[in-house]
Enzyme design. Structure first.
Site, PDB file in Angstrom:
ATOM      1  N   ALA A 129       0.851  -1.195   0.000  1.00 26.49           N
ATOM      2  CA  ALA A 129       0.000   0.000   0.000  1.00 26.49           C
ATOM      3  C   ALA A 129       0.879   1.234   0.000  1.00 26.49           C
ATOM      4  CB  ALA A 129      -0.919   0.007   1.224  1.00 26.49           C
ATOM      5  N   SER A 131       1.279   3.933  -3.371  1.00 34.18           N
ATOM      6  CA  SER A 131       0.467   4.879  -4.129  1.00 34.18           C
ATOM      7  C   SER A 131      -1.026   4.613  -3.909  1.00 34.18           C
ATOM      8  CB  SER A 131       0.801   4.785  -5.621  1.00 34.18           C
ATOM      9  OG  SER A 131       2.151   5.175  -5.842  1.00 34.18           O
ATOM     10  N   ILE A 156       9.201   4.648   6.592  1.00 33.82           N
ATOM     11  CA  ILE A 156       8.662   5.630   7.531  1.00 33.82           C
ATOM     12  C   ILE A 156       9.796   6.519   8.039  1.00 33.82           C
ATOM     13  CG2 ILE A 156       7.300   6.003   9.605  1.00 33.82           C
ATOM     14  CD1 ILE A 156       5.855   4.538   7.256  1.00 33.82           C
ATOM     15  N   THR A 157       9.767   7.780   7.612  1.00 39.25           N
ATOM     16  CA  THR A 157      10.797   8.745   7.998  1.00 39.25           C
ATOM     17  C   THR A 157      10.773   8.996   9.499  1.00 39.25           C
ATOM     18  OG1 THR A 157      10.658   9.838   5.846  1.00 39.25           O
ATOM     19  CG2 THR A 157      11.638  11.098   7.647  1.00 39.25           C
ATOM     20  N   GLN A 280      28.030  31.055 -23.080  1.00 38.34           N
ATOM     21  CA  GLN A 280      26.588  31.220 -23.210  1.00 38.34           C
ATOM     22  C   GLN A 280      25.807  29.942 -22.911  1.00 38.34           C
ATOM     23  OE1 GLN A 280      26.021  32.982 -27.114  1.00 38.34           O
ATOM     24  NE2 GLN A 280      26.020  35.041 -26.245  1.00 38.34           N
ATOM     25  N   GLU A 364       5.303  11.344  -0.624  1.00 41.99           N
ATOM     26  CA  GLU A 364       4.118  12.211  -0.636  1.00 41.99           C
ATOM     27  C   GLU A 364       3.413  12.144  -1.989  1.00 41.99           C
ATOM     28  OE1 GLU A 364       3.461  13.169   2.186  1.00 41.99           O
ATOM     29  OE2 GLU A 364       5.381  13.299   3.207  1.00 41.99           O
ATOM     30  N   THR A 366       4.090   9.830  -5.771  1.00 44.23           N
ATOM     31  CA  THR A 366       5.051   9.892  -6.868  1.00 44.23           C
ATOM     32  C   THR A 366       4.586  10.907  -7.911  1.00 44.23           C
ATOM     33  OG1 THR A 366       3.935   8.177  -8.173  1.00 44.23           O
ATOM     34  CG2 THR A 366       5.594   7.438  -6.568  1.00 44.23           C
ATOM     35  N   SER A 367       5.512  11.321  -8.762  1.00 41.61           N
ATOM     36  CA  SER A 367       5.142  12.267  -9.822  1.00 41.61           C
ATOM     37  C   SER A 367       4.029  11.713 -10.695  1.00 41.61           C
ATOM     38  CB  SER A 367       6.373  12.595 -10.677  1.00 41.61           C
ATOM     39  OG  SER A 367       7.311  13.343  -9.945  1.00 41.61           O
TER      40      SER A 367
END
Length: 388
Positions: A129, A131, A156-157, A280, A364, A366-367
């Site tokens: 579990a 996304s 888990i941070t 440049q 948080e 994914t993209s």
């Protein structure tokens, strides 16, 4: 919304000075030890870094969303480990409690979280579990005045150092959807709770991340957030919307720092008798970085202000997180390129950030999940239901 413009400018100035004089000089120390030293944590606590989003009534700063993201842009201009050390207390580790906790729960835990005495974490993700957050399998079964939790969380941070866990668990086994999920506050010392060995990670040294295990873990029913079963997923979504705006701001600080370091290098490093920055094609890389940083900052500030006005920013929060995290990755890649061989050398600040910021595009949401969310909400706003 900024409540006191003059006072907030003074605060930001002090924070900027603290980041540059206390935190940046300790970056190599953190990377070598793979932890934020106790003396630095104490200084961070003394400067109020743990209580930004916790209400003033419980010892925090009670920052508005706009104030929080502006502070995040400053704090994150140093090693990611520093902001991660306080980040669960100023974000997902406390937000569920602030949003839905009872008065008794708030008074028990929030003052210690605001002071840094207690570190919180948010235990939602599981092996099956991620996304699909509603697919979680950790269970919570009512047994008298307690719930018995069983299951495993992953990625888990701050779990290895946390004293309080906000845990999402299924209280309605026959209900596979979001309404069957509840949220609990679980203290570290609770029998049946254990954390795994910290992962060995690609980047973000000094930020401990691990699994969390529940083996017949008995949690008092009074620790059910909101006092009602089935509110957990709604609570999680409340938390994640604000946190996604917060995280987007935390993507901007590293991009600013990397560009600053790349500019300093290209202005002094010479090739073909002139500074590398005079070419440049290098200037084009700098221009792209600067433009995207400004775009992300404007987007995040606009969304933060809308949230402070009470508007629904669910789609905008996804847009912020998606754009800012992808932007930060592009800036990191360009800055390594501008440094040439030096950009590939370990312990170079840009090399470290290059590895550290890669995670921003994963947690948080994914993209790809955010792309789906943004597209679905865009169709819905146009009056098209693609699920029919």
């Amino acid at each position: 919304m900024i409540r006191d413009t003059q006072g907030f400018e003074v605060f930001i100035g002090k924070l900027r000075d603290f980041v540059r004089t206390r935190l940046v000089p300790n970056e190599a120390r953190v990377a070598a030890a793979d932890e934020v030293p106790v003396d630095v944590v104490s200084d961070m606590a003394a400067n109020g870094l743990f209580g930004y989003s916790i209400p003033e009534a419980y010892g925090g700063a009670g920052m508005t969303t706009e104030e929080l993201v502006l502070a995040a842009m400053e704090l994150s201009q140093c090693s990611v480990a520093f902001r991660a050390r306080v980040g669960t207390n100023t974000g997902i580790g406390s937000e569920a409690l602030v949003a839905e906790g009872s008065e008794a729960q708030k008074r028990r835990y929030l003052p210690d979280m605001a002071s840094g005495k207690l570190t919180g974490c948010f235990a939602l993700t599981e092996p099956e579990a991620g996304s699909d957050a509603t697919a979680l399998r950790t269970t919570a079964v009512r047994d008298g005045d307690h719930y018995v939790l069983n299951g495993t969380k992953c990625f888990i941070t701050n779990a290895p150092i946390a004293g309080l866990f906000t845990v999402m668990a299924r209280t309605a086994p026959d209900n596979p959807g979001a309404s069957g999920v509840s949220a609990f506050l679980v203290e570290r010392e609770t029998p049946g709770l254990s954390t795994g060995k910290p992962y060995s990670k690609m980047g973000q040294a000094g930020s401990p991340v691990s699994e969390v295990h529940f083996d017949n873990c008995r949690v008092p029913a009074a620790n059910l957030i909101g006092g009602e079963e089935g509110k957990g997923f709604r609570t999680a979504m409340k938390v994640l919307n604000k946190q996604r705006i917060h995280l987007a701001a935390l993507c901007i600080g590293p991009a600013i720092r990397m560009l600053d370091d790349a500019i300093a290098h290209t202005a002094s490093r010479k090739q073909f008798g002139q500074p590398v920055g005079a070419f440049q094609l290098v200037q084009a890389l700098i221009a792209d970085c600067q433009t995207e940083i400004h775009a992300a900052r404007a987007l995040v500030l606009e969304t933060a202000r809308k949230r402070d006005e009470g508007k629904d920013v669910t789609m905008e929060a996804s847009i912020c997180k998606y754009f800012a995290s992808e932007m930060c990755g592009r800036v990191a890649d360009r800055c390594v390129q501008m440094l040439g061989g030096y950009g590939f050398i370990s312990d170079n600040s840009i090399e470290r950030f290059y590895r550290d910021v890669r995670l921003f595009r994963l947690y948080e949401g994914t993209s790809q999940i955010h792309q789906i969310n943004i597209a679905k909400r865009t169709f819905s706003a146009a009056g098209h239901d693609l699920t029919a």
